[in-house]
Design an enzyme around this catalytic site. Structure first.
Site, PDB file in Angstrom:
ATOM      1  N   CYS A 148      13.757  11.470   6.605  1.00  0.00           N
ATOM      2  CA  CYS A 148      13.336  10.656   7.926  1.00  0.00           C
ATOM      3  C   CYS A 148      14.689  11.390   8.615  1.00  0.00           C
ATOM      4  CB  CYS A 148      13.111   9.464   7.676  1.00  0.00           C
ATOM      5  SG  CYS A 148      14.066   8.733   6.848  1.00  0.00           S
ATOM      6  N   GLU A 171       9.381   2.369  11.215  1.00  0.00           N
ATOM      7  CA  GLU A 171      10.895   3.008  10.812  1.00  0.00           C
ATOM      8  C   GLU A 171       9.589   5.150  10.661  1.00  0.00           C
ATOM      9  OE1 GLU A 171      11.365   5.982   9.556  1.00  0.00           O
ATOM     10  OE2 GLU A 171      12.745   5.001   8.117  1.00  0.00           O
ATOM     11  N   GLU A 215       8.865  16.951  14.778  1.00  0.00           N
ATOM     12  CA  GLU A 215       9.618  16.438  13.801  1.00  0.00           C
ATOM     13  C   GLU A 215       9.034  17.850  12.301  1.00  0.00           C
ATOM     14  OE1 GLU A 215       8.702  13.236  11.558  1.00  0.00           O
ATOM     15  OE2 GLU A 215      11.010  12.490  11.298  1.00  0.00           O
ATOM     16  N   LYS A 229       1.282  -1.383   0.253  1.00  0.00           N
ATOM     17  CA  LYS A 229      -0.346  -0.195  -0.107  1.00  0.00           C
ATOM     18  C   LYS A 229       1.232   1.905  -0.239  1.00  0.00           C
ATOM     19  CE  LYS A 229      -2.478   3.241   2.890  1.00  0.00           C
ATOM     20  NZ  LYS A 229      -1.641   4.474   1.715  1.00  0.00           N
TER      21      LYS A 229
HETATM   22  O1  TXE Z   1       2.949  10.241   7.083  1.00  0.00           O
HETATM   23  P1  TXE Z   1       1.404   8.835   8.055  1.00  0.00           P
HETATM   24  P2  TXE Z   1       1.455  11.650   6.418  1.00  0.00           P
HETATM   25  C1  TXE Z   1       6.107  12.629   9.191  1.00  0.00           C
HETATM   26  C2  TXE Z   1       6.509  13.508   9.056  1.00  0.00           C
HETATM   27  C3  TXE Z   1       5.105  14.171   8.639  1.00  0.00           C
HETATM   28  C4  TXE Z   1       3.907  12.715   9.448  1.00  0.00           C
HETATM   29  C5  TXE Z   1       3.028  12.780   8.815  1.00  0.00           C
HETATM   30  O2  TXE Z   1       6.764  14.238  10.233  1.00  0.00           O
HETATM   31  O3  TXE Z   1       4.978  15.309   8.834  1.00  0.00           O
HETATM   32  O4  TXE Z   1       4.476  11.863   9.059  1.00  0.00           O
HETATM   33  O5  TXE Z   1       2.660  12.523   7.280  1.00  0.00           O
HETATM   34  C6  TXE Z   1      -0.747   5.073   5.169  1.00  0.00           C
HETATM   35  N1  TXE Z   1      -3.450   2.984   9.181  1.00  0.00           N
HETATM   36  N2  TXE Z   1       6.814  10.932   8.211  1.00  0.00           N
HETATM   37  O6  TXE Z   1       0.418  12.336   7.160  1.00  0.00           O
HETATM   38  O7  TXE Z   1       0.142   9.166   7.949  1.00  0.00           O
HETATM   39  C7  TXE Z   1      -0.188   7.215   4.514  1.00  0.00           C
HETATM   40  O8  TXE Z   1      -1.888   6.332   3.690  1.00  0.00           O
HETATM   41  C8  TXE Z   1      -2.663   2.154   8.388  1.00  0.00           C
HETATM   42  C9  TXE Z   1       8.147  10.254   8.425  1.00  0.00           C
HETATM   43  O9  TXE Z   1       2.075  12.041   5.124  1.00  0.00           O
HETATM   44  O10 TXE Z   1       1.898   8.275   8.956  1.00  0.00           O
HETATM   45  C10 TXE Z   1       0.886   6.328   4.266  1.00  0.00           C
HETATM   46  O11 TXE Z   1       0.526   5.089   2.782  1.00  0.00           O
HETATM   47  N3  TXE Z   1      -1.645   3.077   7.470  1.00  0.00           N
HETATM   48  C11 TXE Z   1       8.259   9.563   6.933  1.00  0.00           C
HETATM   49  C12 TXE Z   1       1.827   5.865   5.117  1.00  0.00           C
HETATM   50  O12 TXE Z   1       0.645   5.826   6.487  1.00  0.00           O
HETATM   51  C13 TXE Z   1      -2.280   4.434   7.373  1.00  0.00           C
HETATM   52  C14 TXE Z   1       7.678   9.800   5.668  1.00  0.00           C
HETATM   53  C15 TXE Z   1       2.231   7.122   5.537  1.00  0.00           C
HETATM   54  O13 TXE Z   1       1.363   8.080   6.053  1.00  0.00           O
HETATM   55  C16 TXE Z   1      -2.896   4.922   8.061  1.00  0.00           C
HETATM   56  C17 TXE Z   1       6.351  10.439   5.962  1.00  0.00           C
HETATM   57  C18 TXE Z   1      -3.427   3.862   9.346  1.00  0.00           C
HETATM   58  N4  TXE Z   1      -5.201   4.135  10.203  1.00  0.00           N
HETATM   59  C19 TXE Z   1       5.678  11.159   6.966  1.00  0.00           C
HETATM   60  N5  TXE Z   1      -3.683   5.899   8.084  1.00  0.00           N
HETATM   61  C20 TXE Z   1       9.783   8.988   7.727  1.00  0.00           C
HETATM   62  N6  TXE Z   1       9.294   7.912   8.177  1.00  0.00           N
HETATM   63  O14 TXE Z   1      10.359   9.166   6.499  1.00  0.00           O
HETATM   64  C21 TXE Z   1      -2.423   6.252   6.803  1.00  0.00           C
HETATM   65  N7  TXE Z   1      -1.678   5.715   6.534  1.00  0.00           N
END
Ligand code: TXE
Length: 502
Positions: A282, A248, A383, A173
């Site tokens: 990240c 992660e 972050e 996904k």
């Molecule tokens: O990430 P999400 P978002 C951090 C960064 C950013 C914050 C939010 O600080 O501002 O996260 O970003 C899926 N169950 N990082 O909202 O929600 C979603 O569809 C299962 C750090 O974009 O964490 C996507 O595929 N999955 C980071 C994935 O989770 C769910 C990189 C990541 O989205 C879900 C990106 C649920 N309930 C953001 N809800 C890194 N570690 O590199 C959403 N998703």
């Protein structure tokens, strides 16, 4: 249409829903793709389960699985221009950065392709010639792989390549914002003749696709890269069925500069650490921690150079970095900077959207430097995941380590000094998963990647990255079995081990 890949077939979302993908550099329409719901996700899980239970892949010799991964690497290498273009259109990142990402994707498939061939298990010496004991590695089962939008294909491949090498089946996904390269990857896996049902792709929201992957009893492992808040939900949902979990969850990464660092090098890397891909990394070095003696001179130079960073879209050859992923994320960065200023931070450069005409339709934010941030404040704790660098000061080595470890994250960090002993001492004391010394950001597929503290659970890349997708089974065989009579020992007879008939 028909961008969901389930059981070896390209299908449309059952409910007929779609989503528009827009380039964050200018808002242009990139594609309209299927938007799955829970029932599509369940069909994909079912296909992956059947392929795991009855299909050939989990039983294919590991070396042969490795050969297929090497073939996938070669096919992506052939098509890398199309892959890089698709990645840039979805993310808005500069084409040159997407090209680097595709080179990393290819290396990752090659690395796990070669590693798979060496997966022979091992003999355990039981200290007794009548016992044969060995460890064999088996796939975990059906893997739910949930990935973010910042490095869409690379993050997916860090999970897909070891999952396949170990003989698992999976449902991928990707972020709903950046599906294009995941679609290309499924086409490549199909061309490489991966058996049907091993790789499944479901496009859609976290609620309709991500959450069911974390909850479903037929998913054995969930590997997630994304934000801390979502990762916490994934771990809680996965706990109900005791899934294996890898997370992660980003970081708030310290970059420590000692007064004896090479000045030009420290300035240059501090800027790259913070502003590469507009800070949406990240491991971004978003927390610069500078020794008092060097602070003013170093910050002045960083501010001067940061103010000159050129922004632009994927195909603007003059651009040095690009837009943020979405208008919503841009607003989040604006709130973060506003909160930091309310706490007393000083804005040295940036802090606003650019006013250039050619950037007006994109989600751009000027690279920003904030000084006078206080330890423990919101700006230092949270972050931002955008182009914002905060600067703190330290007095001596102990102070630097104390400040750098004062975070609930622990993904990565940097140390700049000409004193090799000091660099090693500090690296040893930092509670972060990767430490770069006089460098920032390189990663190696053969080295492990993962976070201390709330930055994560489990490791990616390296041998440990493959181990995340394996069950280690101990097979213990007694070559000369005899009754032991630990309980209810029969009366002694002339023929030991046989019941007396008297
Ligand atoms: O990430 P999400 P978002 C951090 C960064 C950013 C914050 C939010 O600080 O501002 O996260 O970003 C899926 N169950 N990082 O909202 O929600 C979603 O569809 C299962 C750090 O974009 O964490 C996507 O595929 N999955 C980071 C994935 O989770 C769910 C990189 C990541 O989205 C879900 C990106 C649920 N309930 C953001 N809800 C890194 N570690 O590199 C959403 N998703």
């Amino acid at each position: 249409m028909a961008e969901l890949f389930i059981g070896g077939e390209w299908v449309s979302a059952l409910a007929g829903a779609t989503r528009e993908i827009r380039c964050p550099a200018d808002g242009s329409l990139v594609a309209t793709v299927d938007e799955a719901d829970r029932s599509d996700t369940e069909s994909a899980i079912d296909a992956a389960r059947r392929a795991f239970e009855a299909g050939p892949w989990p039983r294919t010799p590991a070396a042969q699985r490795g050969d297929l991964l090497l073939k996938v690497a070669a096919l992506i290498d052939r098509d890398k221009a199309a892959y890089a273009r698709a990645e840039s259109l979805d993310t808005g990142k500069r084409l040159v950065e997407s090209e680097y990402d595709m080179a990393d994707v290819i290396s990752c498939f090659r690395y796990f392709g070669k590693l798979a061939a060496h997966e022979s298990g091992r003999i355990v010496d039981a200290g007794n010639p009548d016992i044969a004991s060995r460890i064999v590695y088996e796939p975990v089962g059906v893997c739910g792989l949930i990935t973010p939008w910042n490095y869409p294909l690379l993050q997916a491949v860090w999970k897909v390549a070891p999952a396949l090498a170990a003989g698992n089946t999976f449902v991928l996904k990707p972020s709903e914002l950046t599906p294009s390269t995941a679609i290309l990857l499924m086409r490549t896996l199909q061309e490489a003749h991966l058996p049907d049902g091993v790789a499944n792709l479901v496009l859609g929201s976290g609620a309709e696709v991500g959450a069911p992957l974390a909850e479903h009893p037929d998913v054995d492992l969930v590997s997630f890269t994304g934000g801390l808040a979502t990762g916490t939900k994934v771990a809680a949902a996965a706990a109900a069925t005791v899934k294996k979990v890898a997370l992660e969850l980003g970081g708030k990464n310290p970059n420590i500069v000692f007064a004896d660092a090479d000045f030009e090098t420290a300035v240059d890397y501090a800027i790259t650490a913070a502003f590469l891909h507009s800070g949406q990394v990240c491991s971004a070095g978003a927390r610069l921690i500078v020794q008092n003696e060097l602070h003013d001179e170093l910050v002045d130079e960083i501010v001067r150079r940061t103010g000159r960073i050129r922004l632009g879209g994927p195909f603007d050859s003059m651009a040095e970095t690009g837009p943020l992923i979405s208008a919503a994320h841009l607003e989040k960065i604006e709130h973060y900077v506003a909160a930091a200023m309310t706490e007393g931070a000083t804005l040295r450069t940036g802090g606003w959207r650019p006013e250039d005409e050619h950037l007006k339709d994109g989600s751009y934010y000027l690279p920003t430097v904030l000084t006078d941030v206080k330890q423990g404040s919101y700006a230092v704790r949270e972050e931002a995941f955008g182009p914002v660098l905060t600067v703190e000061r330290f007095t001596d080595e102990d102070d630097a380590v104390r400040i750098a470890n004062d975070t609930h994250y622990g993904l990565a960090g940097g140390v700049f000094t000409k004193d090799g002993d000091k660099a090693q001492r500090v690296a040893a004391r930092l509670r972060h998963g990767t430490i770069w010394i006089n460098d920032y950001h390189p990663y190696l597929p053969q080295a492990e990647w993962g976070g201390f503290k709330r930055s994560g659970v489990g490791r990616e890349l390296g041998r440990a990255g493959l181990a995340e997708y394996q069950e280690a089974k101990h097979i213990y065989q007694n070559l000369r079995p005899q009754p032991q009579y630990w309980f209810s020992r029969p009366p002694q007879t002339s023929s030991p081990g046989r019941e007396s008939t008297q």
